[in-house]
Write an enzyme that holds these catalytic residues in place. Structure first.
Site, PDB file in Angstrom:
ATOM      1  N   ALA A 121       0.503  -1.286   0.182  1.00  0.00           N
ATOM      2  CA  ALA A 121      -0.923   0.106   0.075  1.00  0.00           C
ATOM      3  C   ALA A 121       0.808   1.556  -0.079  1.00  0.00           C
ATOM      4  O   ALA A 121       0.230   2.009   0.211  1.00  0.00           O
ATOM      5  CB  ALA A 121      -0.832   0.008   1.465  1.00  0.00           C
ATOM      6  N   ASN A 187       2.161  -4.116   7.787  1.00  0.00           N
ATOM      7  CA  ASN A 187       2.646  -4.893   6.584  1.00  0.00           C
ATOM      8  C   ASN A 187       3.432  -3.173   5.609  1.00  0.00           C
ATOM      9  O   ASN A 187       4.539  -3.875   5.539  1.00  0.00           O
ATOM     10  CB  ASN A 187       1.734  -5.348   5.487  1.00  0.00           C
ATOM     11  CG  ASN A 187       1.202  -6.768   5.854  1.00  0.00           C
ATOM     12  OD1 ASN A 187       2.042  -7.852   6.091  1.00  0.00           O
ATOM     13  ND2 ASN A 187       0.053  -7.204   5.650  1.00  0.00           N
ATOM     14  N   HIS A 217      -0.625   6.519   4.563  1.00  0.00           N
ATOM     15  CA  HIS A 217       0.604   6.436   4.797  1.00  0.00           C
ATOM     16  C   HIS A 217       1.679   7.120   4.599  1.00  0.00           C
ATOM     17  O   HIS A 217       1.591   7.165   4.298  1.00  0.00           O
ATOM     18  CB  HIS A 217       1.032   4.789   4.807  1.00  0.00           C
ATOM     19  CG  HIS A 217      -0.376   4.049   4.443  1.00  0.00           C
ATOM     20  ND1 HIS A 217       0.044   2.912   5.205  1.00  0.00           N
ATOM     21  CD2 HIS A 217      -0.852   3.925   3.395  1.00  0.00           C
ATOM     22  CE1 HIS A 217      -1.147   2.570   4.879  1.00  0.00           C
ATOM     23  NE2 HIS A 217      -2.177   2.474   4.337  1.00  0.00           N
TER      24      HIS A 217
END
Length: 264
Positions: A121, A187, A217
């Site tokens: 991601a 992750n 993120h």
């Protein structure tokens, strides 16, 4: 035509299967638990051969893709690697466990092949990996998600998630601790660690924010190359809010890279 086997049959596996249709890659096998054969075929294709582990297969596929999360990679990854089959996985957090990391590394070396980790991601991992050559001094990952995205995690300790009216940092520490404590949510922290300075030197910050519209993120790094900050706001797959759409896309991209005549 090259062949692909998929570990798992959830939302990410179904996404991969749809995008392989009509390509130069044929989806031929699925690894699933006993009793789940019909569900696996319904999710990824009626013509796939459903098996329970690598040993159930006579002829192995050219490539195996892990879409079953940490446990899927731990349970089946090493067996395929030992048989010389490259494995693509987005379950990067599983490698925060030193024993798992070593087992997969030894299996890949034994089979003379690779465990290939999809970027998942986050972006900018190519820049981070290149910067590592010259030397990195600081790497920090920050994950910001709505409170409901942290349900079922240590963020719920104290029962304050539901009552949040402002952003709360519920974890600060190493990427290794983040990946081990939040196996379904970190992750990305693991991806940053593996591309950069490692699990123990990478700092992670996890935030529950009631004003967040999605998952954000942020990767910040500095070193001999200079410095950069990269931020991405990602959407989830329509079928499951826990799975990043970009993570599924990165797995498909990694598959297509195997046979592309020109790769960037």
């Amino acid at each position: 035509m090259q062949t692909v086997g998929i570990i798992g049959y959830g939302a990410m596996a179904a996404y991969v299967a749809r995008h392989l249709a009509g390509s130069s890659w044929a989806l031929t096998h699925c690894i699933a638990r006993k009793g789940r054969e019909a569900a696996a075929r319904a999710a990824i294709g009626a013509d796939v051969t459903v098996a329970y582990d690598a040993d159930d297969l006579g002829a192995v596929p050219d490539l195996v893709v892990d879409c079953a999360g940490h446990q899927g990679l731990k349970a089946h990854g090493a067996a395929f690697l030992r048989r010389g089959v490259p494995v693509v996985s987005a379950s990067l957090g599983a490698l925060a466990d030193a024993q798992t990391y070593q087992a997969l590394q030894e299996a890949a070396e034994s089979g003379k092949t690779q465990l290939q980790l999809a970027s998942g991601a986050i972006g900018a991992l190519d820049a981070l990996s290149a910067a590592r050559i010259g030397g990195l001094s600081d790497v920090v990952y920050t994950g910001r998600k709505p409170p409901q995205s942290w349900r079922g995690t240590p963020a719920e300790e104290g029962g304050c998630l539901e009552a949040l009216d402002e952003a709360m940092t519920h974890f600060e520490g190493s990427a290794r601790d983040a990946a081990l404590r939040y196996p379904k949510n970190a992750n990305v922290a693991a991806a940053v660690a593996l591309a950069g300075v490692g699990f123990d030197k990478t700092q992670a910050r996890l935030i529950a924010d009631p004003k967040a519209q999605g998952n954000t993120h942020t990767l910040s790094a500095s070193g001999a190359f200079g410095s950069f900050t990269f931020t991405i706001s990602g959407e989830s797959l329509p079928d499951t809010p826990r799975t990043s759409a970009l993570a599924a896309m990165s797995v498909v991209d990694r598959i297509f890279r195997q046979s592309a005549p020109i790769v960037i």
